[in-house]
Scaffold this active site. Sequence first.
Site, PDB file in Angstrom:
ATOM      1  N   ARG A 142     -14.081  -0.338  15.677  1.00  5.88           N
ATOM      2  CA  ARG A 142     -13.005  -1.336  15.681  1.00  5.88           C
ATOM      3  C   ARG A 142     -11.629  -0.724  15.931  1.00  5.88           C
ATOM      4  O   ARG A 142     -10.671  -1.438  16.197  1.00  5.88           O
ATOM      5  CB  ARG A 142     -13.017  -2.108  14.349  1.00  5.88           C
ATOM      6  CG  ARG A 142     -14.201  -3.056  14.227  1.00  5.88           C
ATOM      7  CD  ARG A 142     -14.424  -3.539  12.790  1.00  5.88           C
ATOM      8  NE  ARG A 142     -15.138  -2.554  11.987  1.00  5.88           N
ATOM      9  CZ  ARG A 142     -15.452  -2.738  10.698  1.00  5.88           C
ATOM     10  NH1 ARG A 142     -15.105  -3.853  10.079  1.00  5.88           N
ATOM     11  NH2 ARG A 142     -16.109  -1.790  10.036  1.00  5.88           N
ATOM     12  N   GLY A 150     -19.083   7.915  10.677  1.00  6.12           N
ATOM     13  CA  GLY A 150     -19.062   6.712  11.508  1.00  6.12           C
ATOM     14  C   GLY A 150     -18.105   6.863  12.682  1.00  6.12           C
ATOM     15  O   GLY A 150     -17.208   7.708  12.699  1.00  6.12           O
TER      16      GLY A 150
HETATM   17  C1  UD1 Z   1     -18.814  -0.238   3.397  1.00  4.45           C
HETATM   18  C2  UD1 Z   1     -19.784  -0.830   2.367  1.00  4.45           C
HETATM   19  C3  UD1 Z   1     -19.199  -2.156   1.862  1.00  4.45           C
HETATM   20  C4  UD1 Z   1     -17.827  -1.910   1.255  1.00  4.45           C
HETATM   21  C5  UD1 Z   1     -16.920  -1.204   2.262  1.00  4.45           C
HETATM   22  C6  UD1 Z   1     -15.651  -0.778   1.552  1.00  4.45           C
HETATM   23  C7  UD1 Z   1     -22.041  -0.156   3.004  1.00  4.45           C
HETATM   24  C8  UD1 Z   1     -23.325  -0.558   3.621  1.00  4.45           C
HETATM   25  N1  UD1 Z   1     -21.073  -1.060   2.987  1.00  4.45           N
HETATM   26  O1  UD1 Z   1     -18.733  -1.138   4.503  1.00  4.45           O
HETATM   27  O2  UD1 Z   1     -20.061  -2.719   0.879  1.00  4.45           O
HETATM   28  O3  UD1 Z   1     -17.258  -3.143   0.857  1.00  4.45           O
HETATM   29  O4  UD1 Z   1     -17.539  -0.019   2.786  1.00  4.45           O
HETATM   30  O5  UD1 Z   1     -14.719  -0.198   2.427  1.00  4.45           O
HETATM   31  O6  UD1 Z   1     -21.913   0.959   2.534  1.00  4.45           O
HETATM   32  N2  UD1 Z   1     -20.323   6.274   7.504  1.00  4.45           N
HETATM   33  C9  UD1 Z   1     -21.106   7.395   7.635  1.00  4.45           C
HETATM   34  N3  UD1 Z   1     -22.327   7.292   8.212  1.00  4.45           N
HETATM   35  C10 UD1 Z   1     -22.807   6.098   8.665  1.00  4.45           C
HETATM   36  C11 UD1 Z   1     -22.006   4.945   8.518  1.00  4.45           C
HETATM   37  C12 UD1 Z   1     -20.759   5.062   7.924  1.00  4.45           C
HETATM   38  O7  UD1 Z   1     -20.701   8.493   7.233  1.00  4.45           O
HETATM   39  O8  UD1 Z   1     -23.922   6.072   9.184  1.00  4.45           O
HETATM   40  C13 UD1 Z   1     -19.000   6.412   6.898  1.00  4.45           C
HETATM   41  C14 UD1 Z   1     -17.876   5.919   7.797  1.00  4.45           C
HETATM   42  O9  UD1 Z   1     -17.367   6.974   8.593  1.00  4.45           O
HETATM   43  C15 UD1 Z   1     -16.838   5.424   6.799  1.00  4.45           C
HETATM   44  C16 UD1 Z   1     -17.678   5.001   5.605  1.00  4.45           C
HETATM   45  O10 UD1 Z   1     -18.950   5.602   5.750  1.00  4.45           O
HETATM   46  O11 UD1 Z   1     -15.961   6.464   6.418  1.00  4.45           O
HETATM   47  C17 UD1 Z   1     -17.840   3.491   5.514  1.00  4.45           C
HETATM   48  O12 UD1 Z   1     -18.429   3.014   6.710  1.00  4.45           O
HETATM   49  P1  UD1 Z   1     -17.987   1.647   7.364  1.00  4.45           P
HETATM   50  O13 UD1 Z   1     -18.802   1.434   8.584  1.00  4.45           O
HETATM   51  O14 UD1 Z   1     -16.526   1.571   7.499  1.00  4.45           O
HETATM   52  O15 UD1 Z   1     -18.508   0.632   6.213  1.00  4.45           O
HETATM   53  P2  UD1 Z   1     -17.994  -0.812   5.920  1.00  4.45           P
HETATM   54  O16 UD1 Z   1     -18.531  -1.741   6.917  1.00  4.45           O
HETATM   55  O17 UD1 Z   1     -16.527  -0.780   5.737  1.00  4.45           O
HETATM   56 CA    CA Z   2     -14.814   0.706   6.160  1.00  2.00          CA
END
Ligand code: UD1
Ligand code: CA
Length: 476
Positions: A18, A14
């Site tokens: 933010r 990701g």
């Molecule tokens: C996610 C969870 C949420 C949980 C929260 C806990 C999902 C849909 N939601 O939300 O239920 O409460 O974490 O912290 O999973 N990432 C990828 N590829 C992507 C998107 C994200 O590798 O396409 C990685 C990001 O780099 C990050 C992690 O996944 O390290 C979590 O992504 P983030 O966008 O922060 O998810 P949250 O909105 O926090």
């Molecule tokens: Ca997160």
Amino acid sequence: MTVNKLAIIVLAAGQGTRMRSRLPKVLHPIAGRPLVGHVLTTATRLGADHIEVVVRHERDQVVAALTEAYPAAVFVDQDEIPGTGRAVQVAVEQLPADFDGDVLVLSGDCPLADADTLSAFVSEHRASGAPATLMTAVVDDPTGYGRVIRDVDGGVDRIVEQKDADADEAAVREINAGMYVFRAATLRTYLPEIGVDNAQGEMYLTDVPGLLRRDGDRVGASVVSDVTVTYGVNDRAQLALVGRLLNERIVRRWQLEGVTIIDPATTWIDDDATLAPDVTILPNTHILKATIIAEGAIIGPDTTLVDCEVGEDAIVRRTDATLAVIGAEATVGPFSFLRPGTVLGAKGKIGAYVETKNAEIGEGSKVPHLSYVGDATIGRGVNLGASTITANYDDVNKHRTVVEDEVHTGSHTTLVAPVRLGAGAKTGAGAVVRKDVPAGSLAMSVAPQRNIEGWVEKNRAGTGAADAAARSRVAE
Ligand code: UD1
Ligand code: CA
């Protein structure tokens, strides 16, 4: 007994919008390491059969920051399909086709889940026999997290993301920590079913529990008692909070190992630093990178050590030092600046307003006041008088100064390098030393002093100085 194999997938693709940063979120450092580095350190400690890191945003930068430190990690590129579900899917596709163990999914932005917590989590999953287990926590303010929705008999029914939750769901205070253990087969079955039909248009990994329930399977939940292990970093305020919590943990660990830390709130210790028992750390001190401090040393207040080595019973106060070695029982400070390559011998001294660089200073030798010592080899038992300076730079090249054992320089000596002072030599105050000084010689370069008697009364008549001089002559 066959032990289940374990794969760990770390999500780090990701952008971290933010954070509002040029640097990818997972590379922001706390305790001397990128956020995702802490997750990988823990993963390495857990001892997995496979460790995969999913990357996409600034992938080259993320990979470059991690490859050397984590040689066991395999980097997997996520494609343009967004979401945590897709991230896990591309990683699972890279596992050997016959891998049938468990998959622990971690987020690169959640660095506080320690190895003990995670290994208990994996054990709980294995003991329960459930195809999937979530880590959850009950928090006061669930804003931003996925909510864990339970059915009437208390089992996990599904996870609802904040942006997809109705008012009742949003009121639930049990949150999904974003850490999971799945059987590999479960992920292979269900990830292809996940769509992007939700508020964010992403493949949610959090859809898997609902699909398992639909098929009559059970989803385990491990509710952690210490909610801080679930804290993630989405913005800079959370970065500071998580950094402080990690520092508190590191400080406490060293306190229990026998280190006196007077003020934990203003003491910052990186994860890679090592402190021996009976070290004392005074307030406002930063022990950074791979600094090593031996028994009995006293560090601080107001001191920063980066990649330094401090010997037994040394005293280092109000000092800034990088890549320096400070010998046993040596004293440094106050207001000393030790740059890379400084090596101070046992019982040596670097004192007030002294800067050193690439300088070996022998056992028992002293540089007590107002000096610059650069590109120099100083023997044992040497005393560099106040304000002795190595003129090491001729505008083009740097040159070395060699000062042999037991040399004493007069105050304000300038050593114009390259130059050598032989054993036991001395210099007069204010000497500018441009030629080598043989052992045992005294080097003088200042013209003999001449006093012109009566000069003030003659040339400055009527001034306070002339009057004072006249009075003192009468008094004689
Ligand atoms: C996610 C969870 C949420 C949980 C929260 C806990 C999902 C849909 N939601 O939300 O239920 O409460 O974490 O912290 O999973 N990432 C990828 N590829 C992507 C998107 C994200 O590798 O396409 C990685 C990001 O780099 C990050 C992690 O996944 O390290 C979590 O992504 P983030 O966008 O922060 O998810 P949250 O909105 O926090
Ligand atoms: Ca997160």
